[in-house]
Design an enzyme around this catalytic site. Structure first.
Site, PDB file in Angstrom:
ATOM      1  N   LYS A 157       0.854  -1.211   0.000  1.00  0.00           N
ATOM      2  CA  LYS A 157       0.000   0.000   0.000  1.00  0.00           C
ATOM      3  C   LYS A 157       0.876   1.243   0.000  1.00  0.00           C
ATOM      4  CE  LYS A 157      -3.881  -2.388   2.022  1.00  0.00           C
ATOM      5  NZ  LYS A 157      -4.329  -3.109   3.185  1.00  0.00           N
ATOM      6  N   GLN A 200      -5.301  -2.140   9.275  1.00  0.00           N
ATOM      7  CA  GLN A 200      -5.022  -3.431   8.646  1.00  0.00           C
ATOM      8  C   GLN A 200      -5.550  -4.563   9.535  1.00  0.00           C
ATOM      9  OE1 GLN A 200      -3.422  -3.767   5.517  1.00  0.00           O
ATOM     10  NE2 GLN A 200      -4.118  -5.868   5.722  1.00  0.00           N
ATOM     11  N   ASP A 203     -11.837   1.858   3.509  1.00  0.00           N
ATOM     12  CA  ASP A 203     -12.092   0.421   3.368  1.00  0.00           C
ATOM     13  C   ASP A 203     -13.592   0.144   3.225  1.00  0.00           C
ATOM     14  OD1 ASP A 203     -10.093  -1.439   3.127  1.00  0.00           O
ATOM     15  OD2 ASP A 203      -9.678  -1.573   5.278  1.00  0.00           O
TER      16      ASP A 203
END
Ligand code: NDP
Length: 280
Positions: free
Chosen positions: A50, A94, A117
């Site tokens: 990322k 994460q 997300d």
């Protein structure tokens, strides 16, 4: 028939170059914060990728690595700090988090405007009722691949294997929103093949290598393999690629299919967050 390989890597590259071009015209840089708790090797590798993607397209990235033992309160404080940080437009925690930290508590603390997300209940709810909001990256990537390859969705029988909140369910929702007739299968489905054999579009998001074999798919179907199982340095999908690719018309393989698209969609969502925040 030998299936056309759906090249997620190439499609993601194209999307990144479009984003790079867009970002180069912006006065203020978009910013993405990624929080990693602990040292799970798979998470470390995802977070590093990322960071690399952000660098490539000109998005500012702030990687926050926290020790495994961090308390839920400390993690929440960090998220609140990022919610207030004007250089940050997207925040991603994460997953998975260590057992002593409640993932829901962490996700709920992210400002929904920065929830790139799309896991926050506000975004999940808006998505469910068809209102604007962040769409989770992997489901968004699956639909984008189908569209990039001009695979018709409307009126087709789509079968999704897997029903998690972050992968299977939203993929099924998106297929339905695109006018497919959708069936969702899961671990309690009896005689899985009966359903998968009917699928014009089969999306598999389980995490069991080789679950889907040639005899379980329809001739000329489009197959999207989302599953990822790591064995050493190897990544395996849920679909038996060698046999299925001889029968299907399209196949998104693992690696090189949905995975790169998930990353590209995160960049897109970060730009969407930037535009919402900076331009109202
Ligand atoms: P979960 O473990 O949360 O969900 C797995 C789903 O598979 C569940 O709904 C489960 O059913 C179902 N399932 C398990 N066994 C079977 C079976 N034998 N037959 C049919 N269904 C079964 O995983 P995720 O949804 O988070 O992820 C799914 C896969 O996708 C994983 O391999 C993950 O690594 C991968 N993934 C890939 C991404 C990418 O970018 N390519 C991104 C995110 C995930 P039940 O609900 O009944 O338990």
């Amino acid at each position: 028939m030998t299936a056309t390989i759906i090249d997620g890597k190439k499609t993601a590259e194209k999307i990144r170059s479009e984003i790079k071009e867009y970002v180069s015209g912006l006065k203020k840089k978009p910013g993405l914060a990624v929080i990693q708790v602990g040292k799970n090797p798979a998470s470390t590798s995802y977070v590093n990728l990322k960071e690399k993607d952000c660098k490539e397209v000109g998005i500012y990235s702030k990687i926050i690595r926290l020790v495994e033992e961090i308390s839920e309160e400390e993690l929440v404080e960090k998220i609140i700090e990022l919610n207030k940080d004007n250089s940050i437009h997207g925040i991603l925690v994460q997953l998975p988090l260590p057992k002593h930290v409640n993932e829901e508590v962490a996700i709920d603390m992210i400002n929904p405007l920065k929830d790139v997300d799309g896991f926050h209940p506000v975004n999940a709810g808006n998505f469910f009722i068809g209102k604007a909001g962040f769409v989770p990256c992997t489901p968004k990537g699956v639909i984008r691949l189908l569209k990039e390859y001009d695979i018709p969705i409307e009126g087709k029988n789509a079968v999704v294997v897997g029903r998690s909140n972050i992968v299977g369910k939203p993929i099924a929702m998106l297929l339905m929103m695109n006018n497919a007739t959708v069936t969702i299968c899961h671990s309690k489905t009896k005689n899985l093949a009966e359903y998968t054999k009917n699928a014009d579009i089969l999306v598999v998001a389980v995490g069991k290598p080789g679950l889907i074999k040639a005899e379980m798919v329809k001739e000329d179907a489009a197959i999207i393999d989302v599953g990822i199982t790591r064995t050493g340095n190897l990544l395996k999908g849920d679909v038996d690629f060698d046999s299925v690719s001889k029968k299907a018309s399209y196949i998104a393989p693992v690696p090189g299919g949905v995975g790169p698209m998930t990353r590209a969609m995160l960049l897109e969502n970060t730009i969407e967050a930037y535009n919402n925040i900076e331009r109202g």
